[in-house]
Each structure stands twice: as C-alpha cells, then as structure tokens.
Design a protein around this motif. Sequence first.
Motif, PDB file in Angstrom:
ATOM      1  N   GLY A 415       0.777  -1.223   0.000  1.00 12.64           N
ATOM      2  CA  GLY A 415       0.000   0.000   0.000  1.00 12.64           C
ATOM      3  C   GLY A 415       0.809   1.272   0.000  1.00 12.64           C
ATOM      4  N   ARG A 498      -7.031  -5.180  -6.940  1.00 14.19           N
ATOM      5  CA  ARG A 498      -6.630  -4.343  -5.807  1.00 14.19           C
ATOM      6  C   ARG A 498      -5.624  -3.318  -6.324  1.00 14.19           C
ATOM      7  N   CYS A 500      -3.277  -0.054  -7.302  1.00 11.83           N
ATOM      8  CA  CYS A 500      -2.420   0.922  -6.633  1.00 11.83           C
ATOM      9  C   CYS A 500      -2.138   2.008  -7.671  1.00 11.83           C
ATOM     10  N   ASN A 529      -5.100   3.421  -3.120  1.00  8.92           N
ATOM     11  CA  ASN A 529      -5.209   1.965  -3.200  1.00  8.92           C
ATOM     12  C   ASN A 529      -6.454   1.427  -2.488  1.00  8.92           C
ATOM     13  N   ARG A 530      -7.424   2.294  -2.253  1.00 16.19           N
ATOM     14  CA  ARG A 530      -8.723   1.858  -1.758  1.00 16.19           C
ATOM     15  C   ARG A 530      -9.768   2.103  -2.838  1.00 16.19           C
ATOM     16  N   ARG A 532     -13.086   3.210  -4.075  1.00 18.81           N
ATOM     17  CA  ARG A 532     -14.236   4.001  -3.653  1.00 18.81           C
ATOM     18  C   ARG A 532     -15.510   3.522  -4.342  1.00 18.81           C
ATOM     19  N   LEU A 559     -10.418   5.112  -7.404  1.00 20.87           N
ATOM     20  CA  LEU A 559      -9.554   4.878  -6.242  1.00 20.87           C
ATOM     21  C   LEU A 559      -9.491   6.102  -5.352  1.00 20.87           C
ATOM     22  N   GLY A 561      -7.822   7.320  -1.044  1.00 21.75           N
ATOM     23  CA  GLY A 561      -7.054   6.910   0.132  1.00 21.75           C
ATOM     24  C   GLY A 561      -5.566   7.083   0.007  1.00 21.75           C
ATOM     25  N   LEU A 565      -1.406   6.930   3.749  1.00 23.90           N
ATOM     26  CA  LEU A 565      -1.066   5.521   3.597  1.00 23.90           C
ATOM     27  C   LEU A 565       0.420   5.283   3.463  1.00 23.90           C
TER      28      LEU A 565
END
Length: 568
Positions: A415, A498, A500, A529-530, A532, A559, A561, A565
């Motif tokens: 992350g 997932r 990034c 990397n989250r 939305r 994405l 976040g 992080l």
Amino acid sequence: MTAAEQDTGDRAGGGGPLHRRRFLKAASGTALTAAAVGAAPAPTRTPVQAPPPAPTSAPTRTMTPTRARAVIPQIGDTMPSLAFDDPTTQQRLGRLYASALTDMTDRNTIAADPAVYDRAGLLTDPPGTLVRAGAGYPTPQRWTRDAAVNAWSAASLLAPDVGRNTLWSVVDRGPGGLVVQQDNQWWDQVVWIVAARHHHLVTDDGDFLAKAYETSVHTMREREKHSFDAAYGLFRGPGFMNDGISGYPEPPSAPEVRSSFVLDHPHAADLMCLSTNCLYYGARTALAAMADALGRPEEAEAWRTSAGRLRAAVDRQLWRPEAGTYAYLVHGSGPFAGRVDTSQEGAGLALAVLLGVADERRARQLLAGAHWQPHGIVNVWPHFARFGASRPGRHNVMVWPMVHGLYGLAAAMAGRTEEFARAVETFADLVTGSGGDFYEVYDSVSGKVDGGWQSGASGRPEHFVSQPHQTWSATAYLRLIHEGMVGLVHSADTVRLRPCLPRHWGPVRLHGLRWRDLTLDITLSGAGNRVRSCTVDGRPGAPVLSAAGRGRHTVELVLEGLEGLDGE
C-alpha cells in the motif's frame, strides 16, 4: 540472466544444454573486457545430480527440431493495450508497456527445439514456442531461473500455452519421475515451484497442476536432502540474483580464485541468504496450495508446517529488530561461520514481502527504511570494500530491473503508493534512457547501461557487459502494471482487482486483458489503493470476477485513500 557468469557458449554434445558461464569469450579463448565484448567467464563446471534423458516410454509431442528464432509477434488483438489519458504519462509509461510486450512476445518468444527443451516430453505444438532469457545470448538457453521468472512475471498470464512450455522446458524426466533440472545452480530450482503454482492459478490447468506437483515434490525433496542446514534451520546456497562473486563480501570472495562464479570461491556454497530462503518458504506454501487443490489435505498440512518452521528460522537468524529489516546472509562455514552480514539485499527484501515471510508490520518497516540509489533499488547495498562508486560491483550496487521491479511490486502490495510510483517511473526512465531497450543491468548513479565490475579469469576486476533485450527486465515491467497498478490477485475461483494508482496517473485504461475465458477492459481513475466505487458492465459491484464467467467485460474503478497511507 547474469550473462557473464553463465556458460552459454558451447553445447555439451549433440543437442545438449549449453555449459553455463562460457558466454562472452574471445575466439582465441582469452578474456575480453567490456570495451570489447565481455569479461572472462569462469571455467566450466559439470552439472551435478543430473537425471538421465527422458526414457523412450515418456510422453512425447510431435515437434520438428528447429533453430531458435523469434516468431511472429502477438501484438494486436491478442495482447492487451495500455493508455493513460495524460499525454506525458502515456509517453513515459504507456509506450514502454507496448515495448515490453514486443520484447517478450516478438523478440524473445522462440521456436522450441525439442531435442534441447523437451527432456520431460511435455512441450506442446502448438504453440511450439517458449520464452527465452534474452536476445543478447547465444542459444539454446535452458536456464531454470530465467524460465521460471518470465513465466511468473508475465508469460503465464499473457500467453498461457507459451508460459507452460517455458516452465516445462527446464524439467527433466529422471529415474524417480519429473524433476526440475539438477544443475549446479541448485538454488534456482525452487523459484520454478513458485512459478508453477502461479501458472495454475492463472490458467486452472488441471493436467499441468498434477504434473507440476510431482515435479515440485521431487525437486524439493532433492533440495531438502542436499541443501538444508538443520543447525540453522535454513537452506544453503547463494542469493537469488547473485551467482556472480561480486555480490558477496570477502570472504567468501577470495582474490586468489580466478573465477567470477560464486561456487568457485571457498565456503560460498554454505551461505544462507535471505532471498533464497524466502523462495524456499514460498515454494513450500506453493506445495501446500497445490496439494490442497489436488485433494491431499494431509500433504498440504505437512507442507504448511514445514513452511512455518522455515519462516521462524528466517526471523530468528536474519531479522534485525534494531534496524527494522532483514540481514543479507549468514556464513555457514569458514572463518566467518555463524557471522551475519547486515547488507541490504534488494531481492531478499522484496521477496520477504511478496511471499509472506514478512508480516504487515515488518513489511512497512523494511520498506520505509530501505536504501535507494538515485536510479533505483540495487542488488546489495552498500559497496563491498573492493568496489566503489567509480567501479561498482556487478552484483553489488547496480540496478537490475528485475530486482527493482520486485521491490516496486512489494511497495504496491504493502500500500505504499508513492513508493510504487517512484519504482515504476525510475524503471521507465532507465529503459527510455537506453533507447527503449530493456537491458540487463544499469549504473545506479548515472542510470546508464553498464555491466559493472567483477573478478574473472584474469584474477583482476574486469568491466562486464550489460546484455540487451533482457526478457526478465521486460516482464518485470509488465508485472508492475498487471499486479502492481491494476492489482490482479489470482485465486482458484476468482480474479480480484486491488489497484495501486499513483496521483496524476489516472484515468488509465488496460484493454483486452485475457484471464482464463474472460477478456477484461479495465479503467482506473482517482488515486490511491482503496476502491471508492466499482462497476462491472455498468452495474455497481465488488472488484471481483468469477472464473466461471465468459466473454468480454468492462470494469471501472475509482480509487481513493492516497493520503496517510505512505507515511508509516
């Protein structure tokens, strides 16, 4: 491929494998420096524990022997395309993706001569091809590490049949069954197991799984018999990327030994290195997963237990709590027996994260504290005493794109979005600076193509060559896009995304990516990397696609976040 350490010059008889470490030699047999062709190789070593050729009763495929040659490129409607909306990012990163595809599927996909590559009788035609180590080397190139890494990084995903052939090309059919070729670089063998498990996850090829498990079990048993050190709980053998002696301190490097090959130096065979033991851990967990998939729960549990013991030994012997990172190696014999070398091994740190040796807390620590050179993560930091900024060691403070790529992928997995961006952009700038060609190794300060320095047959440090069109450099970049930026996570029943996505990269589109019977058109926007939001074919849903699906699907992710992080 560490070309100058490998005997890649002459056949060992009709159709036999090339002796390694004989590449880059003059016609007269005298050494050449980088100003000419390359540094002198070490003397030929006879492969050890080599199984005999496949018996006549072994399965065969009808394949016509042929010279190695590049095949028609698969660029176009069979390969994915990458497009960044921002023109500057497209110029910097997007065009390089297309170049990497060309390097793997055109320049370095070759016709497979069955007399050389089909020792197990498992190659298929079609496709009748495999991915070689690189266009800068003579053929044949039956090298375990290169085959496994290139399948693991990209070939199994993008061209599954070619990836399968590439993996089988380094397998023998011995008296006890299938086994990865038992040559004198035994520490390379277990990366094949990791790559084979990955191939099954990507393809769900059940026939491959059964044979790969047999191969993997036999190979691991050989290594447990010959390479395990019960006193330390670790496996002996040099580092994953360091078959050249420039990758080690003195000792084991011995000035009186006129050879670049690590095993020619006293006590080098008994080193216990971080990267190699991470790969053994990954191989044992891969064996457990394969056993589970084959319905053998007791075997799976035994492999998981042995993997756990190895992970504990790596922590006990190599974790440095005061520094928040792992050491490079433990000397297993000689005057330094039991001494720990605390150098930073780039591949070791990356593999510790990627294969799960490091937990989340330790992954954050070691990534936050890792040393970067101006142009990337190097093989080993700092300079050993016999090298320096003006003459960096070939396997010491030099950037090998494959190692740098592994580290970038580890950053994405942990992350660390900004660190991932730095890794990808640095990688791209290296390749762009070398005319768009994926070279073997680069100077870590200037960023120029350079093979580094290493002792050779002359007994003096010699300037080595960096080979062009290095396949695992190209596939490392492809993997950074597929598993880093897009975040492909393969499992038996699904593929999960997932991503990034660094700031200023989006929107970006990866179109035409095949996964089993799916073809995916993926669009990423935002940054972080989250996830939305996600839509699949216009309908809100999770960023997960079932392996039972068929046909073409559009996946759009936003994405978020990024802030907060990367600070830990």
